[in-house]
Structure formats: C-alpha cells, structure tokens
Design an enzyme around this catalytic site. Structure first.
Site, PDB file in Angstrom:
ATOM      1  N   LYS A 159       8.888  -1.356  -1.212  1.00 29.70           N
ATOM      2  CA  LYS A 159       7.963  -0.974  -0.399  1.00 29.70           C
ATOM      3  C   LYS A 159       9.074   0.033   0.553  1.00 29.70           C
ATOM      4  CE  LYS A 159       4.290   1.201   1.966  1.00 29.70           C
ATOM      5  NZ  LYS A 159       3.709   0.482   2.559  1.00 29.70           N
TER       6      LYS A 159
ATOM      7  N   GLU B  67       0.518  -1.303  -0.457  1.00 27.42           N
ATOM      8  CA  GLU B  67       0.287   0.120   0.158  1.00 27.42           C
ATOM      9  C   GLU B  67       1.094   1.168  -0.050  1.00 27.42           C
ATOM     10  OE1 GLU B  67      -3.342   0.649  -0.359  1.00 27.42           O
ATOM     11  OE2 GLU B  67      -2.129   2.211  -1.232  1.00 27.42           O
TER      12      GLU B  67
ATOM     13  N   CYS C  49       4.358   3.420   9.640  1.00 23.61           N
ATOM     14  CA  CYS C  49       5.671   3.219   8.389  1.00 23.61           C
ATOM     15  C   CYS C  49       6.493   4.106   8.610  1.00 23.61           C
ATOM     16  CB  CYS C  49       4.931   3.580   7.065  1.00 23.61           C
ATOM     17  SG  CYS C  49       3.521   3.274   6.654  1.00 23.61           S
TER      18      CYS C  49
ATOM     19  N   ALA D  83      10.853  21.020   5.757  1.00 22.59           N
ATOM     20  CA  ALA D  83      11.889  20.858   7.280  1.00 22.59           C
ATOM     21  C   ALA D  83      10.878  20.715   8.507  1.00 22.59           C
ATOM     22  CB  ALA D  83      13.071  22.027   7.775  1.00 22.59           C
TER      23      ALA D  83
HETATM   24  C1  UDX Z   1       4.148   7.187   4.270  1.00 20.63           C
HETATM   25  C2  UDX Z   1       3.996   7.189   2.166  1.00 20.63           C
HETATM   26  O1  UDX Z   1       4.376   8.222   2.040  1.00 20.63           O
HETATM   27  C3  UDX Z   1       3.638   6.287   2.107  1.00 20.63           C
HETATM   28  O2  UDX Z   1       3.475   6.352   0.620  1.00 20.63           O
HETATM   29  C4  UDX Z   1       3.186   4.620   2.799  1.00 20.63           C
HETATM   30  O3  UDX Z   1       2.260   4.189   2.230  1.00 20.63           O
HETATM   31  C5  UDX Z   1       3.250   5.092   3.850  1.00 20.63           C
HETATM   32  O4  UDX Z   1       4.292   6.207   4.744  1.00 20.63           O
HETATM   33  P1  UDX Z   1       2.388   8.283   6.101  1.00 20.63           P
HETATM   34  O5  UDX Z   1       3.110   8.528   6.754  1.00 20.63           O
HETATM   35  O6  UDX Z   1       0.701   8.531   5.917  1.00 20.63           O
HETATM   36  O7  UDX Z   1       2.723   8.010   4.724  1.00 20.63           O
HETATM   37  O8  UDX Z   1       2.483  10.103   5.504  1.00 20.63           O
HETATM   38  P2  UDX Z   1       3.293  11.180   4.953  1.00 20.63           P
HETATM   39  O9  UDX Z   1       2.747  11.852   4.220  1.00 20.63           O
HETATM   40  O10 UDX Z   1       4.833   9.928   4.328  1.00 20.63           O
HETATM   41  O11 UDX Z   1       4.259  11.943   6.299  1.00 20.63           O
HETATM   42  C6  UDX Z   1       5.130  11.078   7.116  1.00 20.63           C
HETATM   43  C7  UDX Z   1       6.229  11.858   7.776  1.00 20.63           C
HETATM   44  O12 UDX Z   1       6.581  12.824   7.686  1.00 20.63           O
HETATM   45  C8  UDX Z   1       4.850  12.877   8.594  1.00 20.63           C
HETATM   46  O13 UDX Z   1       5.268  12.963   9.814  1.00 20.63           O
HETATM   47  C9  UDX Z   1       5.037  13.732   7.931  1.00 20.63           C
HETATM   48  O14 UDX Z   1       4.706  15.782   8.788  1.00 20.63           O
HETATM   49  C10 UDX Z   1       6.415  14.662   7.841  1.00 20.63           C
HETATM   50  N1  UDX Z   1       6.863  15.042   6.646  1.00 20.63           N
HETATM   51  C11 UDX Z   1       6.399  14.928   5.645  1.00 20.63           C
HETATM   52  C12 UDX Z   1       7.880  16.375   6.948  1.00 20.63           C
HETATM   53  O15 UDX Z   1       8.090  16.770   8.107  1.00 20.63           O
HETATM   54  N2  UDX Z   1       8.458  16.649   5.925  1.00 20.63           N
HETATM   55  C13 UDX Z   1       7.814  16.356   4.576  1.00 20.63           C
HETATM   56  O16 UDX Z   1       7.972  17.570   3.395  1.00 20.63           O
HETATM   57  C14 UDX Z   1       6.617  15.546   3.737  1.00 20.63           C
END
Ligand code: UDX
Ligand code: ADP
Length: 465
Positions: free
Chosen positions: A222, A163, A278, A270
């Site tokens: 993945k 996923e 994940c 940042a």
């Molecule tokens: C992630 C992957 O994006 C997704 O493809 C996978 O299936 C599951 O893991 P998710 O953990 O739900 O998804 O959210 P994501 O949007 O990736 O954000 C993860 C973390 O990184 C969050 O805490 C977010 O705030 C942080 N983040 C993300 C940042 O701090 N900066 C960014 O630029 C992007």
C-alpha cells in the site's frame, strides 16, 4: 470455511463509509454496521436528506439510499457492533504524529490501538480483524499482540486489506477494483480468514484480481503503490518548472512520454502539487521506517518526492506574488477550489491551504469558493496551521457562497482544484468585473490559455510560458 454474515466497520470516514456502502450493495446477504465515536458524523450518515451525508462522492448517495436500514446501518454503539460481527474492519484515521518520537513522519497509531483494545474488551466470540486504514508496516503485529494478550480467550485472526480507492472516484474504484489485496498468516486459520474475506469480494470482483500475500507484503504494498503514484506527480512537476523556463509545454512532454507503453499516460498531469490524506503520509511512513531500519539512502530517495511537492506549491505562490508586481498586500485574490482534487469535499493536505498561507503571510485578502467545501472547513484548515490567529484569518479571508460573489475588483483569480464547473463559467463576465490587468493563475491547467488571453486575461499556468 465459515461464511460471513455480519460485519462491522469501525470508522465512518472517507474510507469506511464508501467501502462499506459498496459491500452492503454487492452483498445483500451480509449485515454491515458502520460505527464511529463521532455522533455528529453518524447522525449525518443517518440523515433522511441524502444531501447531508458527511462525505461527497459521486454515486454514494444512491447506494446509501438503496441499502441504508436494509443491510447497511450506521451507529455509535461500537461495542454492540463489535460483539455481533464475525469480521471487523478497522478504518480509523492514522494522522502523522505532530509530537514526540517520529514527529512529522510516523503515523500516530493511538486510534488504532484504542480500537484494538476496545475489540479485545468486548469480543465474546472469535473474530477476524481486518486493518483497512493505511498503516506503517508491522502494525498488524501490534494489533495482534494487544488482542492476544488482553482478550477474553477468544481467537483473533488479523488480516491486512489496504484500500486503494481514490477520492472522487471511490465508488467506481470499489466496484471495479484493479485488485484487492489480502494479507494474512499462512497458518491454516490464517488461510481460512483470508478465504473468508476473499469470499466477500468475490461477490463482485473476479477472483484472479484478489491477491493473497503475507501481512507485511500487503502493508508495504500500500505504501509503495502510493509512493510510486506520488513520485510520478512529483516527476512531472519537476519537469514543469523546466518547461516554464523554456519553450517546452508540459502537456506535450507528458503526452510524448506517456505514449511509451512502459511508462503509460496516467498520473502525469502537472499541477500545483498533490494533496490528500494518503500520499504525503504514506511516503513519510516509508521514509520513517527506512530511517529506523538503518537505510538512510532509501529514506532520502523517497523524501525527495515530498520536497519536490513542497517546492511546487511554494513556486506557485511565489509566481503569483512576483507577477502581481512583487506585492499582494491588501490585494484581493479569488481562489476557485479548496478540495485537494475535484469531486470530493476532502481538503486534507490540499495544495490550496499552503498557497493560501503563503499569500496571507503577505497580507493578501482572499475570497475562497469551492462547490463542496464548507466555510468552517476552510477556517479549520488555516487555523490549524497556527501561522496567524483565528481572528487574523477571519479578517483576511471570505468564504464565498457563489462563484461570482467577490470577483468585483479582484486583482487575480487562482485555480486550485480542477472542478469541471470552473470550465463552464462566464469568463467574459468575470473579466469585466475584475481590476485590470486581470490575472489568472491556473494551478490545474484547466482553462484554455488562448481563449483566456483573447478575453483579455493575463494567463499563467503550470509548465507552459
Ligand atoms: C490516492 C491513491 O490514488 C489511492 O489508490 C489510495 O488509496 C489513496 O491515495 P487520492 O489521494 O484519493 O488517492 O487521490 P489521487 O487521485 O491519487 O490524487 C492525489 C493527488 O494527486 C491530488 O491532489 C491530485 O490532484 C494530484 N494529482 C494526481 C496530480 O496533481 N496529477 C496527477 O496526474 C494525478
Ligand atoms: P479515512 O480517510 O481514513 O477514512 P476519516 O478521518 O475520514 O479517515 O475517518 C476516520 C473515522 O474514524 C473518524 O470519523 C473518527 O471519528 C473515527 N474513529 C477514530 N477512532 C475511533 C474509535 N476508537 N472508535 C470508533 N471510531 C473511531
């Protein structure tokens, strides 16, 4: 090729719930049954009040409203759903092991194994079994072994279909997936199973975006996709620390860097650190398998992504303490946000938990407000750390019912999640109520520094002096 008409999904969580809802919506000819051993969770999925769904995701309740009890069903009768289905998704949780071999790194596969044994026990017809949970490489092999050796002579084809949805945008991600990945054997029956699963997605995903690979490539892809994404966040966070020591501004740096089409602009925000179920888990899996396979350099390389993330969370908490004159004991600090990102009620591995823990160790008093997170979840997250007794946590923490509840006489506000509503608050009113000097520590770069300083706040954020 056999056309699938009945599918079952074991696990009604953040992955299984939204994914099956979208499949049900896009494939009205398929009966989709989502099962879980957690009765309370299933009851919430079946609750007539859609505000009570166990998962908050924009767009989810509309889809559930349109499909539930038509071709989407939620049930605790796991055995009946398994036996009826031609294709079974396994979508149970795979937390990091907290004990024994691989403690702190390897995924705990006990739920997966239980599922496989359950399928083996009750299946009376041939099944396609699809692993959807994030798993370490070669788990499909283990599932196959259990199914082939304890079953009742029925044939199982095992597929990996990781996923890629991100929470908060799950429905959009599922409806318009960049790609769907299907891993399976290259044997004729393996190919037929891959094609059968592909046919489900082809109801709404263009065929050229559905990639078929062998099982191990799919499982590894993945982990690698998540490791690359997390690495970008850690890379920009490392640079944010450098910006705070210079006159450089992380937003300007990220923009300039992201304009390079080879690098791209996404995932360069940042922040106080990444969270979620994940990123950390998948990288730890990558580290663990690299170590186990005698590749310590590879393991160390990826582990650094996590160490940088830990550093970022610690740095944010230390900055709060040092700015508040090196003591937060008995000071009131208001947290805006507890979820690991906006538009979700999921708090797993949220940076807020670790920042709170560091401040609570200094005996700060915290008031925590998040628009979607329940009080019991906040306490569960902190009690789980085992740093303090549950009684101490309840003594030091209030979970606020509305955002302004505890701002009176607060020393500081810390923003931990980038909820849009925080931008619309009446910050002048908040400032008036707080102790002076009033501090804001913006862990999400959400507010405008100049505007906050004009109001009178002492404003600190990530990657900018
Ligand atoms: C992630 C992957 O994006 C997704 O493809 C996978 O299936 C599951 O893991 P998710 O953990 O739900 O998804 O959210 P994501 O949007 O990736 O954000 C993860 C973390 O990184 C969050 O805490 C977010 O705030 C942080 N983040 C993300 C940042 O701090 N900066 C960014 O630029 C992007
Ligand atoms: P994810 O983010 O991977 O979806 P969740 O924890 O949100 O993880 O959901 C996983 C769900 O799987 C939980 O609701 C849990 O009760 C369920 N589950 C775990 N093991 C089994 C099992 N053997 N049979 C049925 N459901 C299970």
């Amino acid at each position: 090729m056999k056309k699938i008409t009945k599918i079952c999904c074991i696990g009604a969580g953040y992955v299984g719930g939204p994914t099956m809802s979208v499949i049900a919506k896009m494939c009205p000819h398929i009966k989709v049954t989502v099962v879980d051993i957690n009765q309370a969770r299933i009851d919430l999925w079946n609750d007539s009040n859609l505000e009570h769904l166990p998962i908050y995701e924009p767009g989810l309740k509309e889809i559930v409203a349109a499909t539930r009890n038509k071709n989407l069903f939620f049930s605790t009768d796991v055995d009946a759903a398994i036996d009826e289905a031609e294709l079974i998704f396994i979508s149970v949780n795979t937390p990091t092991k907290t004990f024994g071999k691989g403690k702190g790194q390897a995924a705990d596969l006990k739920y997966i194994e239980l599922c496989a044994r359950n399928i083996a026990k009750v299946a009376s017809t041939d099944k396609i079994v699809v692993e959807k949970s994030t798993l370490p490489v070669r788990t499909a092999g283990a599932i196959k072994n259990i199914l082939d050796n304890t079953g009742q002579g029925v044939r199982f084809e095992i597929l990996s279909n990781p996923e890629f949805l991100a929470e908060g945008t799950a429905i959009q991600d599922l409806m318009h997936a960049d790609r769907v990945l299907i891993g399976g054997d290259d044997t004729p029956s393996g190919q037929a199973a891959k094609d059968a699963l592909s046919a489900i997605y082809e109801n709404w995903i263009p065929k050229e975006r559905i990639l078929q690979t062998n099982v191990w490539s799919s499982e590894l892809s993945k982990l690698v996709a998540n490791a690359f994404l997390a690495q970008r966040v850690s890379s920009i966070n490392a640079i944010s620390a450098l910006c705070e020591k210079t006159e450089a501004n992380i937003q300007e740096v990220a923009r300039a860097v992201g304009f390079d089409s080879r690098i791209g602009s996404k995932f360069l925000n940042a922040s106080v650190g990444f969270g979620g179920s994940c990123f950390q888990k998948d990288i730890l899996n990558l580290v663990y398998i690299s170590q186990s396979l005698g590749l310590p350099e590879v393991a160390d390389y990826w582990e650094q992504v996590i160490l940088m993330n830990d550093y970022q969370k610690r740095r944010f908490a230390e900055n709060i303490i040092s700015t508040l004159y090196n003591t937060v004991t008995d000071k009131k600090i208001v947290f805006y946000g507890w979820a690991f990102k906006k538009d979700t009620n999921d708090t797993r591995e949220s940076a807020a938990i670790y920042v709170a823990d560091a401040l609570l160790e200094e005996r700060a008093h915290l008031s925590i407000y998040d628009p979607q997170v329940k009080e019991q979840t906040v306490f569960r997250d902190l009690d789980f750390l085992n740093t303090r007794t549950p009684e101490e946590n309840r003594h030091l923490i209030t979970v606020a019912k509305e955002p302004l509840q505890d701002v009176k006489d607060a020393h500081a506000i810390a923003i931990l999640t980038e909820w849009d509503e925080f931008k619309t608050y009446d910050w002048e009113k908040i400032y008036d109520k707080m102790l002076k000097p009033a501090f804001i520590f913006d862990g999400r770069r959400l507010l405008d520094k100049e505007k906050m300083e004009t109001i009178g706040f002492q404003y600190y954020t990530i990657g900018q002096v």
